[in-house]
Design an enzyme around this catalytic site. Structure first.
Site, PDB file in Angstrom:
ATOM      1  N   PRO A 112    -100.108  37.078 -45.937  1.00  0.00           N
ATOM      2  CG  PRO A 112    -101.398  37.469 -46.767  1.00  0.00           C
ATOM      3  CD  PRO A 112    -100.974  38.001 -45.834  1.00  0.00           C
ATOM      4  CB  CYS A 157     -73.603  24.664 -67.903  1.00  0.00           C
ATOM      5  SG  CYS A 157     -73.323  25.722 -69.051  1.00  0.00           S
TER       6      CYS A 157
HETATM    7  N1  LLP Z   1     -94.094  35.449 -42.914  1.00  0.00           N
HETATM    8  C1  LLP Z   1     -93.356  34.131 -42.406  1.00  0.00           C
HETATM    9  C2  LLP Z   1     -92.533  34.600 -41.191  1.00  0.00           C
HETATM   10  C3  LLP Z   1     -92.401  33.596 -43.452  1.00  0.00           C
HETATM   11  O1  LLP Z   1     -91.409  33.318 -43.367  1.00  0.00           O
HETATM   12  C4  LLP Z   1     -93.305  33.650 -45.040  1.00  0.00           C
HETATM   13  C5  LLP Z   1     -92.176  32.831 -46.242  1.00  0.00           C
HETATM   14  C6  LLP Z   1     -94.526  34.620 -45.206  1.00  0.00           C
HETATM   15  C7  LLP Z   1     -95.008  35.188 -43.885  1.00  0.00           C
HETATM   16  C8  LLP Z   1     -95.272  34.134 -46.230  1.00  0.00           C
HETATM   17  O2  LLP Z   1     -95.709  32.929 -46.707  1.00  0.00           O
HETATM   18  P1  LLP Z   1     -96.299  32.808 -48.257  1.00  0.00           P
HETATM   19  O3  LLP Z   1     -97.648  33.589 -47.781  1.00  0.00           O
HETATM   20  O4  LLP Z   1     -95.768  33.611 -49.221  1.00  0.00           O
HETATM   21  O5  LLP Z   1     -96.380  31.572 -48.306  1.00  0.00           O
HETATM   22  N2  LLP Z   1     -89.278  29.851 -51.608  1.00  0.00           N
HETATM   23  C9  LLP Z   1     -90.400  29.093 -51.210  1.00  0.00           C
HETATM   24  C10 LLP Z   1     -91.413  29.748 -50.300  1.00  0.00           C
HETATM   25  C11 LLP Z   1     -90.230  30.818 -48.856  1.00  0.00           C
HETATM   26  C12 LLP Z   1     -91.913  31.278 -48.154  1.00  0.00           C
HETATM   27  C13 LLP Z   1     -90.607  31.352 -46.810  1.00  0.00           C
HETATM   28  N3  LLP Z   1     -91.503  32.252 -45.583  1.00  0.00           N
HETATM   29  C14 LLP Z   1     -90.959  29.545 -52.634  1.00  0.00           C
HETATM   30  O6  LLP Z   1     -90.188  29.513 -53.286  1.00  0.00           O
HETATM   31  O7  LLP Z   1     -92.465  27.971 -52.459  1.00  0.00           O
END
Ligand code: LLP
Length: 432
Positions: free
Chosen positions: A292, A362
């Protein structure tokens, strides 16, 4: 009243986070400012850690996804809670090393790791490397042989689950840049190849089905598919995989109407599926990892801005401009992500109008959000955007040569800087 449990309104009608007055924080440290509640980060880490241990009978582990938010102090906090780390670049690995993070508790990810990154990961002793593709496997085998090493690896598998459709579906799923495809046999063939390698040890299979997911069913479905692959590997190749990594993606409450299931419910339900499936398939229960990021960092953070210009366009909309924007929070321009916002110095008042909050870059699309309910905001007010602790600082940029804001941790009313605001000299420090 607010999206996160650590936010409240004090006697002066000011928004507080973790017991600290946000108006005071803005005055003390300047704006824009990222504020993170260390206690809520710790509470979140513990909830994940304890439920994984509980529901997987001591065989459940958490690797915090550092891409959501990382810095030296965050690594220290994560390590002190006995939680591991998911790192995706040499930069994230380096940060962990410099923070004194126990590197055997780190999983190293990436769909296009460079030789330099693979070498560094082995040298600093990461716990395992999540291999994304065959060319990486072959390069890693060669680099490990040169270093006389035998790193643990997992394989990133595309389980064929699309969690982002409302009714999740099994997709063709070949169209993703991440991991080995299941249905073409690519994953199984890669496992065969890995088992013939002398300098890597295949310990696990990994999948990650997406981010900001509210439903539990896609996670259950992914676990089933992965265990079926493990059973096929056991039956046909006589090799039992000892770890299953189910990735991250747990949804959080960005808006008041969001209602994500508590993580404990996820852990209980998915672990029940894992146990049942293992027993059906004759598998020993593997070590189960999750990664997470957002669910740990996002609810703990807010961003504070100072309101500048207010522009009322009759019959169209009202713009409230702040001293940051897409450079410190690119999530609206990238994904039209929605947030709740509060005028921090009027937090006890009703949110009486709907406005567009604009940044100072901008670019017309540089918005924090549109049609956002807000107290009447005027120049000089402090605006708080809530639940910005993940993927804001970590995706910030120096667009328009704006300085990246400082990050402040609050802890039971006390505050300290954990990342300094960039100076003007920082902006030109790499220029020649
Ligand atoms: N593990 C892997 C292999 C991942 O690619 C990701 C996120 C995570 C764990 C963690 O996921 P989470 O629990 O945070 O959902 N920039 C985007 C989110 C991109 C997530 C990419 N991978 C946003 O701002 O919503």
């Amino acid at each position: 009243m607010f999206v996160s449990e650590n936010l409240a309104v004090n006697g002066q009608g000011h928004l507080t986070i973790g017991g600290a007055d946000t108006v005071e924080l803005a005055r003390q440290y300047g704006t824009p400012l990222y504020v993170m509640d260390e206690q809520l980060i710790r509470t979140n880490l513990r909830r994940f850690r304890d439920s994984m241990q509980k529901y997987y009978d001591g065989k459940g582990y958490v690797h915090y996804a550092g891409k959501a938010f990382t810095c030296l102090e965050m690594c220290r906090v994560v390590a002190s809670e006995g939680v591991g780390l998911d790192a995706v670049s040499i930069g994230e690995l380096y940060t962990a090393v410099k923070a004194g993070f126990p590197m055997e508790e780190v999983g190293f990810h990436g769909n296009n790791k460079t030789d330099e990154e693979l070498r560094y990961a082995i040298e600093v002793g990461v716990g395992h490397i999540i291999v994304d593709n065959l060319s990486e496997l072959r390069r890693l085998e060669k680099i490990a042989a040169e270093l006389i090493a035998c790193p643990n690896i997992m394989f990133r598998i595309k389980p064929g689950i699309d969690a982002h459709t409302h009714q999740f579906i099994m997709t063709g799923q070949i169209d993703s840049k991440f991991g080995f495809a299941l249905e073409t046999g690519e994953a199984f063939d890669a496992v065969k190849e890995a088992l013939s390698c002398e300098n890597v040890r295949l310990i696990g299979l990994h999948c990650h089905i997406g981010s900001q997911i509210f439903d539990i069913e896609p996670f259950e479905a992914a676990a089933k598919v992965m265990l079926e692959l493990m059973a096929k590997i056991k039956n046909e190749l006589g090799y039992e995989i000892s770890a299953l990594n189910l990735g991250g993606g747990f949804g959080i409450k960005y808006l008041n109407e969001h209602d994500p299931a508590p993580f404990e419910v996820y852990a209980e339900r998915v672990s029940a599926v894992v146990k049942e499936k293992c027993s059906d398939l004759g598998l020993t229960m593997p070590d189960v990892y999750i990664e997470p990021g957002r669910a740990i960092a996002a609810p703990a953070g807010i961003t504070l801005y100072t309101v500048g210009a207010r522009k009322e366009i009759p019959g169209i909309r009202t713009y409230v401009s702040v001293d940051g924007g897409m450079a410190d929070d690119p999530r609206y321009i990238l994904y039209q992500s929605e947030y709740e916002a509060v005028v921090a110095n009027k937090a006890g008042e009703e949110r009486s109008e709907r406005v567009t909050i604009a940044g100072k870059c901008c670019e017309s699309g540089d918005l924090i959000g549109e049609d956002m309910p807000l107290q009447h905001a005027e120049s000089g007010d402090i605006l708080a955007v809530l639940a910005t602790g993940a993927y804001n600082y970590s995706m910030s940029s120096n667009y328009n040569r704006l300085q990246k804001p400082a990050v402040v941790f609050v802890n039971e009313g006390e505050s300290r800087v954990v990342v300094n605001r960039q100076s003007l000299d920082d902006l030109i420090s790499n220029d020649v």
